[in-house]
Design an enzyme around this catalytic site. Structure first.
Site, short mmCIF file in Angstrom:
data_model
loop_
_atom_site.label_atom_id
_atom_site.label_comp_id
_atom_site.label_asym_id
_atom_site.label_seq_id
_atom_site.Cartn_x
_atom_site.Cartn_y
_atom_site.Cartn_z
N ARG A 37 14.45 2.76 -18.52
CA ARG A 37 15.44 1.68 -18.42
C ARG A 37 15.32 0.67 -19.57
O ARG A 37 16.31 0.04 -19.94
CB ARG A 37 15.29 0.97 -17.07
CG ARG A 37 16.45 -0.01 -16.73
CD ARG A 37 16.33 -0.51 -15.30
NE ARG A 37 17.46 -1.35 -14.92
CZ ARG A 37 17.37 -2.66 -14.67
NH1 ARG A 37 16.20 -3.28 -14.79
NH2 ARG A 37 18.44 -3.35 -14.30
N ILE A 63 23.62 -4.74 -16.66
CA ILE A 63 23.05 -3.48 -16.22
C ILE A 63 22.67 -3.69 -14.76
O ILE A 63 22.00 -4.67 -14.42
CB ILE A 63 21.82 -3.06 -17.08
CG1 ILE A 63 21.23 -1.73 -16.59
CG2 ILE A 63 20.77 -4.15 -17.13
CD1 ILE A 63 20.12 -1.19 -17.50
N SER A 64 23.13 -2.82 -13.89
CA SER A 64 22.98 -3.03 -12.45
C SER A 64 21.52 -3.01 -12.01
O SER A 64 20.66 -2.38 -12.64
CB SER A 64 23.75 -1.96 -11.67
OG SER A 64 25.14 -2.12 -11.83
N GLN A 65 21.27 -3.70 -10.92
CA GLN A 65 19.96 -3.69 -10.27
C GLN A 65 19.58 -2.24 -9.94
O GLN A 65 20.41 -1.48 -9.43
CB GLN A 65 20.07 -4.51 -8.99
CG GLN A 65 18.85 -4.50 -8.10
CD GLN A 65 19.14 -5.13 -6.75
OE1 GLN A 65 20.28 -5.53 -6.48
NE2 GLN A 65 18.13 -5.21 -5.90
N PRO A 66 18.35 -1.80 -10.23
CA PRO A 66 17.96 -0.42 -9.94
C PRO A 66 18.23 0.02 -8.50
O PRO A 66 18.62 1.17 -8.27
CB PRO A 66 16.46 -0.42 -10.27
CG PRO A 66 16.34 -1.43 -11.36
CD PRO A 66 17.30 -2.51 -10.99
#
EC number: 2.1.1.77
Length: 213
Positions: A37, A63-66
């Site tokens: 990431r 960038i989205s939360q995992p």
């Protein structure tokens, strides 16, 4: 401790947290653990890459939360094998790379050219060859290569676009956040049957709006 081993431990902790938060699909957890990431964020934020949080990537995008990446990917995979997937909103390319590790081919559309260029460079750097990308209005999808077994929308429209529903294969499913740009939205699964669409709400989420040209 070297940088490589430190990041490996950070990834392991992230996977443990995702499991604790309810992510169970081993294939999803494996590809997230194997995907770096930190490559998909600005170098100044790389020390935070394995935190379970969204991070800015410029152009008012994130960038989205995992956890959200894992949740949406797991929901998409629950519909069955994915030969062709359409992603609307490439962004940093992180979600795209996760999908590429689980699907035959990923077609991704991004309207912000600099973001797409950066994402494509990351795919090349990582040796990912099963992604096709173009710069266009995501509301229109990519009908030339449809229908798709899976469609993942990484930004929130006010309502589900009919243009995307038409590109979903019978038996396929779409995972999409829906709602007004202010506040939270509903993360939904849309499954196409022989003559209709079945809709289910998963949970409340917060995404950037899906903007058309």
């Amino acid at each position: 401790m070297g940088m490589t081993s430190r990041r490996a431990r950070e990834r392991e902790r992230l996977i443990q947290r995702l499991h604790e938060e309810g992510i169970r699909d081993p294939a999803v957890l494996k590809v997230i653990q194997e995907t770096p990431r930190h490559i998909f964020v600005d170098e100044a934020l790389s020390s935070r890459a394995y935190e379970d949080t969204a991070l800015p990537i410029g152009f008012r995008q994130t960038i989205s939360q995992p956890y959200i990446v894992a949740r949406m990917t797991e929901a998409l995979l629950a519909g069955g094998s994915l030969q062709k997937v359409l992603e609307v909103g490439t962004g940093s390319g992180y979600q795209t790379a996760i999908l590429a590790g689980l699907a035959g081919l990923v077609y991704t559309v991004e309207r912000i050219k600099p973001l797409l260029t950066q994402a494509q460079a990351r795919f090349k750097h990582l040796g990912i060859s099963n992604i096709r990308a173009k710069c266009a209005d995501g509301l229109w999808g990519w009908p030339a290569y449809g229908p798709y077994q899976g469609i993942l929308v990484a930004a929130a429209p006010r309502e589900i676009p009919q243009t995307l529903l038409k590109q979903l294969a019978v038996g396929g499913r779409m995972v999409i956040p829906v709602g007004a740009s202010s506040g939270t939205q509903s993360l939904m699964i849309v499954t196409r049957t022989a003559d209709d669409f079945e809709m289910k709400t998963l949970e409340r989420v917060s995404f950037v709006p899906l903007v058309g040209e």
